[in-house]
Design a protein around this motif. Structure first.
Motif, PDB file in Angstrom:
ATOM      1  N   CYS A 105       9.051  88.229 -43.440  1.00 16.92           N
ATOM      2  CA  CYS A 105       9.014  86.762 -43.442  1.00 16.92           C
ATOM      3  C   CYS A 105       7.878  86.234 -44.310  1.00 16.92           C
ATOM      4  CB  CYS A 105       8.862  86.228 -42.016  1.00 16.92           C
ATOM      5  SG  CYS A 105      10.376  86.224 -41.050  1.00 16.92           S
ATOM      6  N   ILE A 106       6.707  86.845 -44.184  1.00 14.87           N
ATOM      7  CA  ILE A 106       5.549  86.393 -44.960  1.00 14.87           C
ATOM      8  C   ILE A 106       5.780  86.618 -46.447  1.00 14.87           C
ATOM      9  CG2 ILE A 106       3.105  86.843 -45.436  1.00 14.87           C
ATOM     10  CD1 ILE A 106       2.762  87.414 -42.446  1.00 14.87           C
ATOM     11  N   GLY A 107       6.348  87.774 -46.789  1.00 12.44           N
ATOM     12  CA  GLY A 107       6.611  88.049 -48.191  1.00 12.44           C
ATOM     13  C   GLY A 107       7.665  87.129 -48.779  1.00 12.44           C
ATOM     14  N   ALA A 108       8.754  86.908 -48.029  1.00 12.41           N
ATOM     15  CA  ALA A 108       9.850  86.073 -48.534  1.00 12.41           C
ATOM     16  C   ALA A 108       9.524  84.589 -48.488  1.00 12.41           C
ATOM     17  CB  ALA A 108      11.118  86.356 -47.735  1.00 12.41           C
ATOM     18  N   ALA A 109       8.560  84.198 -47.648  1.00  8.82           N
ATOM     19  CA  ALA A 109       8.216  82.776 -47.522  1.00  8.82           C
ATOM     20  C   ALA A 109       7.615  82.209 -48.808  1.00  8.82           C
ATOM     21  CB  ALA A 109       7.236  82.574 -46.360  1.00  8.82           C
ATOM     22  N   THR A 110       7.176  83.078 -49.702  1.00  6.16           N
ATOM     23  CA  THR A 110       6.652  82.586 -50.983  1.00  6.16           C
ATOM     24  C   THR A 110       7.739  81.920 -51.818  1.00  6.16           C
ATOM     25  OG1 THR A 110       7.028  84.771 -51.965  1.00  6.16           O
ATOM     26  CG2 THR A 110       4.841  84.330 -51.085  1.00  6.16           C
ATOM     27  N   LEU A 111       9.018  82.242 -51.527  1.00  9.48           N
ATOM     28  CA  LEU A 111      10.129  81.653 -52.276  1.00  9.48           C
ATOM     29  C   LEU A 111      10.628  80.357 -51.653  1.00  9.48           C
ATOM     30  CD1 LEU A 111      12.189  84.916 -52.973  1.00  9.48           C
ATOM     31  CD2 LEU A 111      10.626  83.734 -54.535  1.00  9.48           C
ATOM     32  N   ALA A 112      10.015  79.937 -50.540  1.00  9.27           N
ATOM     33  CA  ALA A 112      10.480  78.742 -49.839  1.00  9.27           C
ATOM     34  C   ALA A 112      10.310  77.475 -50.666  1.00  9.27           C
ATOM     35  CB  ALA A 112       9.733  78.599 -48.511  1.00  9.27           C
ATOM     36  N   PHE A 113       9.436  77.533 -51.667  1.00 10.73           N
ATOM     37  CA  PHE A 113       9.223  76.341 -52.500  1.00 10.73           C
ATOM     38  C   PHE A 113      10.514  75.912 -53.196  1.00 10.73           C
ATOM     39  CE2 PHE A 113       8.854  79.761 -55.547  1.00 10.73           C
ATOM     40  CZ  PHE A 113       9.428  79.233 -56.698  1.00 10.73           C
TER      41      PHE A 113
END
Length: 249
Positions: free
Chosen positions: A186-194
């Motif tokens: 989740c932490i790694g993929a959350a960088t793409l939430a932008f």
């Protein structure tokens, strides 16, 4: 006189938390000095609030992991109920399929379903992090020794009581191990939430990459690394404690 030993996990968590708070709220005071090292003639863009973006990032990753934990553990437990045993293979395969879909593709599906915003990002991260939780729950419940199950039956427990009062408590250390993996995902993929308009630290990294602003990349990456390592240490501590509790019981 007995010398009390300090827990290495607790010390690491405290150091990481202090480092995170110091960096997030103190970077603005050393920003000019950092820019002297990394010239900003190329890619000088609008300023961002690092504390605000960090809070958005934590909200996205945290809510996603909590939802995936609730759903993943629930699906894993259902596989061991009378009515859910026949769906075990289906649940496992669907979890594996959700993991293989690229994060950007899932984000686009989320935008189509929920529109721009945090909901689309949470939907994508939820699907991406289900697999380790579902599999760890199934593995933990499945690997409980038959001896404990027989003891439960001997005490007059029915199947549901054995599941929730015997199997599930003994499976908690394995489940927490899956939660730890899911949280890092989740932490790694959350960088793409932008890309869904949800903001977060990924916005800084993307802006830095598109404008060749090295400081923005550095500013967005450091908090993500500190958060990931700190949460890993917290869950390792919880996992260790749950394992000791299980052994003692």
């Amino acid at each position: 006189m007995e010398i009390k030993k300090f827990d290495g996990h607790i010390i690491a968590i405290i150091i990481l938390l202090i480092s995170l708070i110091t960096f997030v709220f103190g970077f603005q005071y050393i920003e000019e000095w950092v820019y002297e090292i990394w010239p900003y003639e190329i890619g000088n863009v609008a300023k961002y609030s690092l504390p605000k973006l960090t809070l958005q990032f934590i909200q996205i990753a945290g809510v996603s992991c909590l939802l995936s934990a609730f759903i993943g553990v629930g699906l894993g437990v259902i596989c061991f109920t009378k009515y859910g045993e026949s769906f075990r293979l289906v649940i496992e395969k669907l979890s594996m399929i959700s993991q293989t879909i690229p994060t950007m593709a899932v984000l686009m599906f989320g935008i189509i379903a929920f529109g721009l915003g945090m909901k689309a990002a949470i939907f994508a991260l939820l699907l991406q992090s289900l697999l380790p939780i579902v599999f760890s729950t199934i593995a933990g419940l499945n690997n409980v020794s038959d001896t404990y199950l027989e003891v439960g039956k001997g005490l007059g427990m029915n199947a549901m009581q054995i599941l929730f009062r015997v199997q599930f408590p003994l499976a908690i250390p394995v489940i927490i191990s899956g939660l730890r993996t899911a949280l890092i995902i989740c932490i790694g993929a959350a960088t793409l939430a932008f890309s869904t308009g949800a903001g977060g630290l990924g916005l800084l990294i993307q802006t830095g990459c598109s404008t060749y602003n090295t400081v923005y990349i550095f500013e967005g990456t450091v908090p993500i690394c500190l958060i990931a390592i700190m949460m890993d240490q917290i869950l390792r501590k919880v996992e260790k404690h749950s394992y000791k509790t299980t052994i003692n019981e």
